[in-house]
Design a protein around this motif. Structure first.
Motif, PDB file in Angstrom:
ATOM      1  N   TYR A 332     -11.896  40.760   7.052  1.00  0.00           N
ATOM      2  CA  TYR A 332     -11.791  41.816   6.832  1.00  0.00           C
ATOM      3  C   TYR A 332     -13.507  42.248   6.521  1.00  0.00           C
ATOM      4  N   ASP A 333     -12.940  43.213   7.411  1.00  0.00           N
ATOM      5  CA  ASP A 333     -14.895  43.812   8.035  1.00  0.00           C
ATOM      6  C   ASP A 333     -15.278  45.239   7.488  1.00  0.00           C
ATOM      7  N   MET A 334     -14.727  45.965   6.776  1.00  0.00           N
ATOM      8  CA  MET A 334     -15.085  47.168   5.680  1.00  0.00           C
ATOM      9  C   MET A 334     -14.364  47.569   4.179  1.00  0.00           C
ATOM     10  N   SER A 335     -14.827  47.858   3.725  1.00  0.00           N
ATOM     11  CA  SER A 335     -14.159  48.318   2.458  1.00  0.00           C
ATOM     12  C   SER A 335     -14.022  49.999   2.700  1.00  0.00           C
ATOM     13  N   THR A 336     -12.732  49.709   2.119  1.00  0.00           N
ATOM     14  CA  THR A 336     -11.819  51.963   2.217  1.00  0.00           C
ATOM     15  C   THR A 336     -11.436  52.013   0.466  1.00  0.00           C
ATOM     16  N   MET A 337     -12.187  52.910   0.296  1.00  0.00           N
ATOM     17  CA  MET A 337     -11.600  53.041  -0.993  1.00  0.00           C
ATOM     18  C   MET A 337     -11.257  54.784  -1.174  1.00  0.00           C
ATOM     19  N   LEU A 353     -20.750  51.346  -4.582  1.00  0.00           N
ATOM     20  CA  LEU A 353     -22.106  50.003  -5.177  1.00  0.00           C
ATOM     21  C   LEU A 353     -21.518  48.408  -5.392  1.00  0.00           C
ATOM     22  N   LEU A 354     -20.442  48.645  -6.315  1.00  0.00           N
ATOM     23  CA  LEU A 354     -19.666  47.529  -6.747  1.00  0.00           C
ATOM     24  C   LEU A 354     -19.023  46.964  -5.685  1.00  0.00           C
ATOM     25  N   ASN A 355     -18.123  47.704  -4.251  1.00  0.00           N
ATOM     26  CA  ASN A 355     -17.885  47.011  -3.223  1.00  0.00           C
ATOM     27  C   ASN A 355     -18.232  47.141  -2.052  1.00  0.00           C
ATOM     28  N   HIS A 356     -20.014  47.919  -1.743  1.00  0.00           N
ATOM     29  CA  HIS A 356     -20.613  47.953  -0.697  1.00  0.00           C
ATOM     30  C   HIS A 356     -21.135  45.909  -0.402  1.00  0.00           C
ATOM     31  N   HIS A 357     -19.863  45.115   0.113  1.00  0.00           N
ATOM     32  CA  HIS A 357     -21.068  44.361   0.896  1.00  0.00           C
ATOM     33  C   HIS A 357     -22.514  44.329   1.423  1.00  0.00           C
ATOM     34  N   ILE A 358     -23.073  43.397   1.713  1.00  0.00           N
ATOM     35  CA  ILE A 358     -23.931  43.681   1.844  1.00  0.00           C
ATOM     36  C   ILE A 358     -23.888  43.496   3.522  1.00  0.00           C
ATOM     37  N   ALA A 359     -23.483  43.290   4.458  1.00  0.00           N
ATOM     38  CA  ALA A 359     -22.831  42.992   5.731  1.00  0.00           C
ATOM     39  C   ALA A 359     -22.079  43.193   6.016  1.00  0.00           C
ATOM     40  N   LYS A 360     -21.316  44.550   5.668  1.00  0.00           N
ATOM     41  CA  LYS A 360     -19.904  45.250   6.223  1.00  0.00           C
ATOM     42  C   LYS A 360     -19.871  46.869   5.508  1.00  0.00           C
ATOM     43  N   PRO A 361     -19.834  47.873   5.808  1.00  0.00           N
ATOM     44  CA  PRO A 361     -19.891  49.266   5.529  1.00  0.00           C
ATOM     45  C   PRO A 361     -18.225  49.184   4.743  1.00  0.00           C
ATOM     46  N   LEU A 362     -18.576  50.945   4.424  1.00  0.00           N
ATOM     47  CA  LEU A 362     -17.779  51.160   3.197  1.00  0.00           C
ATOM     48  C   LEU A 362     -16.974  52.833   3.761  1.00  0.00           C
ATOM     49  N   TYR A 363     -16.303  52.727   3.429  1.00  0.00           N
ATOM     50  CA  TYR A 363     -15.598  53.881   3.726  1.00  0.00           C
ATOM     51  C   TYR A 363     -14.912  54.616   2.286  1.00  0.00           C
ATOM     52  N   ALA A 364     -15.484  56.163   2.717  1.00  0.00           N
ATOM     53  CA  ALA A 364     -15.282  56.622   0.783  1.00  0.00           C
ATOM     54  C   ALA A 364     -13.861  57.442   0.946  1.00  0.00           C
ATOM     55  N   GLN A 365     -13.461  56.254   1.269  1.00  0.00           N
ATOM     56  CA  GLN A 365     -12.019  57.483   2.227  1.00  0.00           C
ATOM     57  C   GLN A 365     -11.378  58.240   1.262  1.00  0.00           C
TER      58      GLN A 365
END
Length: 853
Positions: A332-337, A353-365
């Motif tokens: 899993y490379d990116m959280s998609t929220m 921020l709860l779902n943003h891994h320190i070494a993975k991007p986050l997509y506020a989809q």
């Protein structure tokens, strides 16, 4: 085998700095742009009942770096099979192609050359917290959601240029608005639901059908050409779509899809969407999307994807409250929220921020969809403030313009009569503000503030978004100060200077406006001269001495007691052939500099510069021992070897020829590129290229260069050029031209790994401070640091001027930091930057901070 993202993603940007790859290839070889499509067609006249299953077209590729990659092709109708691949290294690729039921092998080569493609979408190579591109170019993704009609033939047929070309009109508008990413519904499969995908003739990829894929590819080609990144809202296994449930069929479907579209640089992959866990969607997913199913499919897709795209899944809203269930999975490379959907900025920020891994991007989809019935009513102020909050949480914002659900309004229908242009402009302005800050260098650091949302590189610079007028407390604790300024988030042209601070401080925003961005920053590195090929040294009184070329050698001194730079001087060296014999400087125990450039040396005697000629040609390095004897290694030997060594005794100006270090153990030829380092015991350590047994070899002398041990083999990396240093504990470190590091203690050598993926003449070399922190730097502003905790990872300096890119870097260690000197201008590693380059200096710390002084 598959590429290892941890290494090869970092290699891509550095390969671009090596134009010799493209120039040295033989004429007549097909050329493919880096990250573009290599396509090879093979005919097969055998008759198959099911050509999708009965035979496989295999390919094995060998990259210029020697990696072996196994992939497969696809059936493309009639008697045609094709291979598609996207090369990610410049240089000559070799390949072999064969069918699984035939032993005939098709062999060939192609040349990977420069292209205008920004690079495969991946995590940022310097800061994986952000989404980035493989070239390393800082990229802010501005995403927009579009509905189920986008791929539909009955909305706009890509093969019919007389049907109104609605897609072209929309894409023209999209680029005018600076969007560079699309979230697309009913892609890959149709969401066959009333008011959604039902009635739209989108490509039907399952069961496998060549013509259906070709319809999709025609549109993907257009998106790639326009540099638009594609997020498939539904992914491989979308809601109410026709996809296989049999495990073997699922693998076939995934392999065939990746074979056809895996080469696209601008594609993100998703397992399933939307909300495969949502209880109301249970029937839409055929009861097949439990956690174990998604995890199994994620692992499978990641294993099969040799191009290493970003892989994610569309989460339901409750993940923003309780956590993304896949965030720690390796595939899993990116959280998609989908959430939080709120006008309470604190809750919005906390949920992201709860779902943003320190070494993975986050997509506020699905987090800021204007007009969506499942979202609150957003005022214009809410839109702007929510957009900035999402961005300061490190999210990739996907905006939408709707009138109900996701299939309505402008987003759902792409009907321009339903467009709300003002809403897009509001979000556009938020993106513009955010793009003006160096966000990829930063990470959220809420531990450093009370109030506001903080992005920071601690100790260097801080950006804090305060969504209301008021106070915030910024926690700083360094032995230097910070300047502050307030940026009006509603009118970013208004910037108000704040107080200078040296410790934790409560700061008050201006009293007018609506919301503000605090910028706090340490002094920045500054330009001190003009020239190229800089070098530096530090004397016992902490005075800095630098040299550089500008129509001959130039010298400048920083007087630590006066805290100022003195006037530039000209030692008299002409710097002949400076590209191959660049400036060097050492300082003796009196603080007097000895310099060399081209073929000439000069020594400051306290009153004047006294020139001397050591009679050497090129590939030179200076070093000085504790008795003030100066040593100069060079190419071509003096008395039987390929490595020459000269000595300038203390307080003299006559060079002495010493025994060639390799006289009794010569290497392959005289292109040796030697480097020397003299440790605190006055042992001379030497590393060379083109050694006698392997490419990189090491030897030392314990008697001032009179006698030398035989060469110790280190590495077969023949790149230019190896460098060496020794720490206080006696550990020896060697870097090769490609950035591989080797370490020795008590004559035992260990491979540390590739700490800088360099090439050509990028010259990865060391600085070392008094606490044994290592500073490994290379042309282009690339660096890595070894401190007490280990290696920090690849970093790149920010240019201090507008002159162009960063060239060569040099460091010299001080007590618990190093001074760092570099050039900025136009040029490349093979020829160096032009003489009008800016010479920049600063301090670099073991934790990666770079500041001025």
């Amino acid at each position: 085998m598959k590429l290892k993202p941890s290494l090869w993603r970092l290699l891509l940007i550095l390969l671009l700095t090596n134009p010799l790859f493209a120039q040295q290839e033989n004429a007549g070889i097909p050329s493919i742009g880096i990250w573009d499509k290599f396509e090879y067609t093979v005919t097969n006249d055998k008759k198959y009942t099911d050509p999708y299953r009965e035979v496989t077209l295999h390919i094995n590729l060998e990259s210029p770096e020697g990696r072996s990659i196994d992939f497969w092709g696809f059936y493309d109708g009639r008697n045609n099979w094709k291979i598609r691949f996207s090369p990610n290294e410049l240089g000559k690729w070799k390949y072999k192609i064969w069918f699984s039921d035939d032993h005939v092998i098709h062999e060939g080569v192609f040349r990977c050359v420069q292209s205008d493609i920004p690079g495969r979408v991946t995590t940022d190579i310097f800061n994986p917290y952000w989404l980035g591109v493989a070239s390393g170019k800082r990229t802010l993704f501005r995403s927009f959601h579009v509905g189920d009609c986008f791929f539909a033939k009955n909305w706009d047929d890509p093969f019919d240029q007389k049907d109104g070309n609605k897609r072209t009109i929309f894409l023209n508008w999209l680029k005018e608005q600076d969007y560079n990413m699309l979230s697309i519904a009913s892609h890959y499969l149709n969401r066959n639901e009333v008011g959604r995908g039902e009635g739209w003739k989108t490509p039907q990829l399952w069961p496998l059908e060549v013509k259906e894929y070709q319809k999709m590819e025609a549109i993907l080609d257009e998106l790639s050409k326009r540099k638009i990144v594609v997020f498939p809202f539904a992914g491989f296994f979308g809601a109410k779509a026709n996809w296989p449930t049999n495990y073997k069929d699922q693998e076939l479907y995934i392999k065939y899809t990746l074979a056809r579209i895996g080469f696209y640089w601008n594609t993100i992959l998703s397992v399933a969407g939307p909300e495969p866990f949502w209880r109301k969607h249970k029937n839409q997913y055929k009861g097949q999307m439990k956690w174990s199913d998604i995890n199994r499919l994620g692992v499978l897709i990641k294993r099969l994807d040799v191009h290493h795209h970003i892989l994610t899944i569309h989460n339901e809203k409750r993940a923003s409250q309780y956590g993304d269930p896949f965030v720690n999975q390796d595939w899993y490379d990116m959280s998609t929220m989908q959430g939080p959907t709120t006008t309470n900025r604190d809750k919005l920020y906390e949920g992201l921020l709860l779902n943003h891994h320190i070494a993975k991007p986050l997509y506020a989809q699905e987090t800021l969809w204007y007009g969506n019935k499942w979202h609150p009513v957003y005022s214009d102020t809410d839109l702007r403030k929510n957009a900035l909050t999402i961005l300061f949480a490190g999210g990739i914002l996907n905006f939408a313009d709707m009138e109900g659900n996701s299939s309505t309004g402008f987003s759902g229908t792409v009907n321009f009569e339903k467009l709300h242009p003002q809403k897009h402009e509001i979000v556009h302005q938020a993106w513009d503000i955010f793009e003006s800050i160096p966000f990829t260098k930063l990470k959220p650091r809420q531990d450093l503030v009370k109030n506001g949302f903080c992005l920071a590189k601690e100790g260097e610079q801080y950006y804090v978004y305060l969504d209301t007028i008021g106070d915030l407390e910024l926690f700083v604790d360094y032995n230097y100060g910070f300047k502050t300024e307030w940026i009006n988030a509603l009118n970013p042209e208004e910037v108000i200077s704040g107080p200078s601070i040296t410790k934790t401080t409560v700061l008050s925003s201006p009293k007018h406006g609506e919301d503000w961005i605090l910028h706090a920053f340490a002094q920045k590195p500054k330009e001190i001269a003009n020239g190229n090929f800089p070098d530096l040294a530090l004397d016992r009184k902490e005075n800095l001495h630098i040299v550089y070329n500008r129509q001959g050698l130039r010298y400048k001194k920083y007087d630590a007691s006066l805290q100022k730079w003195l006037e530039e001087e000209t030692p008299g060296c002409n710097c002949k052939n400076v590209k191959r014999s660049e400036p060097d400087i050492v300082v003796d125990s009196q603080g007097f500099p000895i310099v060399f450039c081209g073929t000439e040396a000069a020594r400051w005697n306290g009153n004047e510069w006294v020139k001397s000629n050591p009679e050497v040609r090129r590939d030179t390095e200076l070093a000085i021992d504790s008795k003030d004897n100066v040593f100069l290694s060079h190419r071509k030997g003096n008395n039987g070897g390929f490595i020459g060594l000269k000595m300038l005794p203390a307080n003299t100006n006559e060079w002495i020829t010493l025994t060639d270090p390799d006289k009794k153990h010569k290497g392959a030829n005289d292109h040796v590129y030697p480097d020397i380092f003299i440790d605190k015991k006055d042992i001379i350590h030497l590393v060379q290229r083109h050694g006698s047994e392997v490419e990189v070899t090491y030897r030392n002398s314990e008697d001032g260069g009179k006698h030398w041990q035989e060469a110790t083999p280190i590495s077969n990396d023949r790149s230019e050029a190896p460098h060496i240093t020794v720490n206080q504990a006696g550990e020896i470190f060697i870097s090769t031209g490609k950035g591989y590091i080797f370490k020795s203690e008590a004559n035992t050598w260990d491979s540390v790994g590739r700490m800088l993926p360099t090439h050509s003449r990028m010259q990865p070399e060391f600085g070392i401070d008094q606490e044994d922190n290592l500073y490994l730097t290379a042309f282009g502003g690339y660096l890595n640091i070894k401190n007490i905790s280990g290696w920090l990872g690849l970093q790149q300096l920010e240019p201090a001027t507008l002159k162009g890119s960063i060239g060569f870097l040099e460091t010299i260690g001080a007590e618990n930091f190093a001074y760092i000197l570099w050039e900025e201008g136009q040029g490349n590693a093979n020829e160096g930057l032009e003489e009008n380059a800016s010479i920049i200096i600063g301090k670099i710390y073991p934790d990666g901070r770079v500041i001025g002084f």
